[in-house]
Design an enzyme around this catalytic site. Structure first.
Site, PDB file in Angstrom:
ATOM      1  N   GLY A  28       0.765  -1.229  -0.082  1.00 29.57           N
ATOM      2  CA  GLY A  28      -0.099   0.218   0.169  1.00 29.57           C
ATOM      3  C   GLY A  28       0.903   1.202   0.072  1.00 29.57           C
ATOM      4  O   GLY A  28       1.992   1.141  -0.346  1.00 29.57           O
ATOM      5  N   GLY A  33       6.533   4.733  -8.507  1.00 30.24           N
ATOM      6  CA  GLY A  33       7.307   3.667  -8.723  1.00 30.24           C
ATOM      7  C   GLY A  33       6.454   2.320  -8.879  1.00 30.24           C
ATOM      8  O   GLY A  33       6.450   1.475  -9.772  1.00 30.24           O
ATOM      9  N   HIS A  34       5.132   2.284  -7.975  1.00 28.97           N
ATOM     10  CA  HIS A  34       4.367   1.187  -7.955  1.00 28.97           C
ATOM     11  C   HIS A  34       3.669   1.241  -9.142  1.00 28.97           C
ATOM     12  O   HIS A  34       3.390   0.471 -10.116  1.00 28.97           O
ATOM     13  CB  HIS A  34       3.400   1.370  -6.879  1.00 28.97           C
ATOM     14  CG  HIS A  34       3.738   0.975  -5.649  1.00 28.97           C
ATOM     15  ND1 HIS A  34       3.819   2.006  -4.515  1.00 28.97           N
ATOM     16  CD2 HIS A  34       4.284  -0.295  -4.829  1.00 28.97           C
ATOM     17  CE1 HIS A  34       4.493   1.273  -3.359  1.00 28.97           C
ATOM     18  NE2 HIS A  34       4.733   0.315  -3.611  1.00 28.97           N
ATOM     19  N   ASP A 147      14.623  -2.281  -4.811  1.00 30.14           N
ATOM     20  CA  ASP A 147      14.875  -3.369  -3.839  1.00 30.14           C
ATOM     21  C   ASP A 147      15.488  -4.426  -4.501  1.00 30.14           C
ATOM     22  O   ASP A 147      14.959  -5.706  -4.972  1.00 30.14           O
ATOM     23  CB  ASP A 147      13.331  -3.694  -3.397  1.00 30.14           C
ATOM     24  CG  ASP A 147      12.669  -3.016  -2.687  1.00 30.14           C
ATOM     25  OD1 ASP A 147      13.334  -2.484  -1.413  1.00 30.14           O
ATOM     26  OD2 ASP A 147      11.832  -2.025  -3.317  1.00 30.14           O
ATOM     27  N   GLN A 150      15.831  -8.166  -2.807  1.00 26.93           N
ATOM     28  CA  GLN A 150      14.402  -8.784  -2.824  1.00 26.93           C
ATOM     29  C   GLN A 150      13.918  -9.297  -4.373  1.00 26.93           C
ATOM     30  O   GLN A 150      13.561 -10.428  -4.710  1.00 26.93           O
ATOM     31  CB  GLN A 150      13.054  -7.759  -2.574  1.00 26.93           C
ATOM     32  CG  GLN A 150      12.042  -8.167  -2.608  1.00 26.93           C
ATOM     33  CD  GLN A 150      10.900  -7.118  -2.172  1.00 26.93           C
ATOM     34  OE1 GLN A 150      10.676  -7.078  -1.113  1.00 26.93           O
ATOM     35  NE2 GLN A 150      10.157  -6.312  -3.200  1.00 26.93           N
ATOM     36  N   SER A 183       7.569   4.298  -0.358  1.00 24.68           N
ATOM     37  CA  SER A 183       6.600   4.591   0.600  1.00 24.68           C
ATOM     38  C   SER A 183       7.025   5.638   1.839  1.00 24.68           C
ATOM     39  O   SER A 183       6.447   6.527   2.329  1.00 24.68           O
ATOM     40  CB  SER A 183       5.706   3.571   0.830  1.00 24.68           C
ATOM     41  OG  SER A 183       5.038   2.887  -0.203  1.00 24.68           O
ATOM     42  N   ARG A 184       7.993   5.075   2.195  1.00 27.52           N
ATOM     43  CA  ARG A 184       8.641   5.608   3.550  1.00 27.52           C
ATOM     44  C   ARG A 184       8.779   7.120   3.255  1.00 27.52           C
ATOM     45  O   ARG A 184       9.415   7.789   4.162  1.00 27.52           O
ATOM     46  CB  ARG A 184       9.734   4.829   4.145  1.00 27.52           C
ATOM     47  CG  ARG A 184       9.251   3.550   4.689  1.00 27.52           C
ATOM     48  CD  ARG A 184      10.378   2.760   5.356  1.00 27.52           C
ATOM     49  NE  ARG A 184       9.823   1.542   6.234  1.00 27.52           N
ATOM     50  CZ  ARG A 184       9.787   0.300   5.753  1.00 27.52           C
ATOM     51  NH1 ARG A 184      10.409  -0.043   4.608  1.00 27.52           N
ATOM     52  NH2 ARG A 184       9.224  -0.584   6.753  1.00 27.52           N
TER      53      ARG A 184
END
Length: 282
Positions: A28, A33-34, A147, A150, A183-184
């Site tokens: 969320g 980027g998303h 990431d 990941q 998001s951060r």
């Protein structure tokens, strides 16, 4: 766009689908980027599914699970604007009680770089991604290169668990100053974000060193550190120059592809960034 909250309802939808399905898993607090991942899915696949699930198992006790940004109404608006087919929006009970348990093969990659600082992290990520794969059954999935570790771990997991899923890696999206979107970043003020761009600028100083033929990783790391410490509010968690296949630190950069990556604390926020470099390209 249809919003589905249960595994049973999603399975009923999925069983009717015959075409390619792209999948973008998220926590969320969606940003550009998303959106870039979603746009890639829409280009490549007939249907696109996005999940929003704030996964508690990838947060340690001292991390920001309780304060993680939540912008669900805006997220739904943005996904609807992009004509996403399905938003899968399960709760914790749905994912951990109603979805079968998965056994994730152990990986040496879990305990390096990010895994050293956050030992719990990749166990939580791979568990929930595998559960989501088992529910969504996508033909394609889309992950960002910001990431990088990941991305490598999910690629390995897809291979070892024999998922018939094509993983598509997508470039890091940055703001106009170079800060990688996250998001951060919403924890930071406008001025903080301008200052945080020094992380990317410092990585580019390392790239300049590589371009100039510096092959000693310690010298390259010193370049990064000297640039970062000009901002006294920043603290380096790690700066790494690692073999891209096994993520071990390297003694000398030869012709192998390397991942140059970092995590930096700034204003109580942990920011990560990276780039990939092949020496033989110069």
């Amino acid at each position: 766009m249809k919003i589905i909250k249960t595994v049973d309802e999603f399975a009923a939808w999925r069983n009717r689908q015959k075409n390619s399905i792209g999948f973008v898993p998220t926590l969320g607090a969606l940003h550009d980027g998303h959106m870039s991942l979603i746009k890639q899915s829409k280009k490549k696949c007939q249907s696109t599914v996005v999940s929003i699930f704030l996964n508690p198992t990838q947060f340690a006790q001292n991390e920001d699970l309780d304060s993680y940004p939540s912008t669900l109404d805006q997220d739904i608006h943005n996904l609807d604007f992009l004509s996403v087919d399905i938003l899968f929006l399960p709760n914790e009970k749905e994912m951990y009680q109603n979805v079968s348990e998965v056994k994730i093969p152990s990986s040496d990659l879990f305990n390096k770089l990010e895994g050293k600082s956050r030992p719990h992290f990749f166990y939580g990520v791979t568990t929930i991604v595998a559960k989501l794969f088992n529910v969504i059954k996508p033909t394609h999935t889309f992950f960002g290169e910001k990431d990088a570790q990941q991305l490598f771990i999910i690629t390995e997991m897809i291979a070892t668990m024999k998922y018939s899923i094509k993983l598509v890696s997508c470039p890091t999206i940055r703001d106009k100053n170079g800060l990688a979107l996250s998001s951060r970043n919403s924890y930071l003020s406008t001025d903080d974000k301008k200052q945080a761009a020094i992380i990317y600028q410092s990585l580019m100083k390392v790239k300049e060193g590589l371009d100039q033929g510096i092959s000693n990783p310690n010298k390259l790391k010193d370049i990064f550190k000297k640039n970062i410490v000009t901002n006294h509010n920043m603290k380096i968690d790690y700066i790494s120059i690692a073999d891209i296949k096994i993520l071990d630190e390297i003694d000398t950069i030869k012709e192998q592809k390397v991942l140059v990556s970092t995590a930096v604390f700034f204003q109580g926020v942990r920011l990560i960034d990276n780039f990939i470099y092949r020496l033989s390209e110069t």
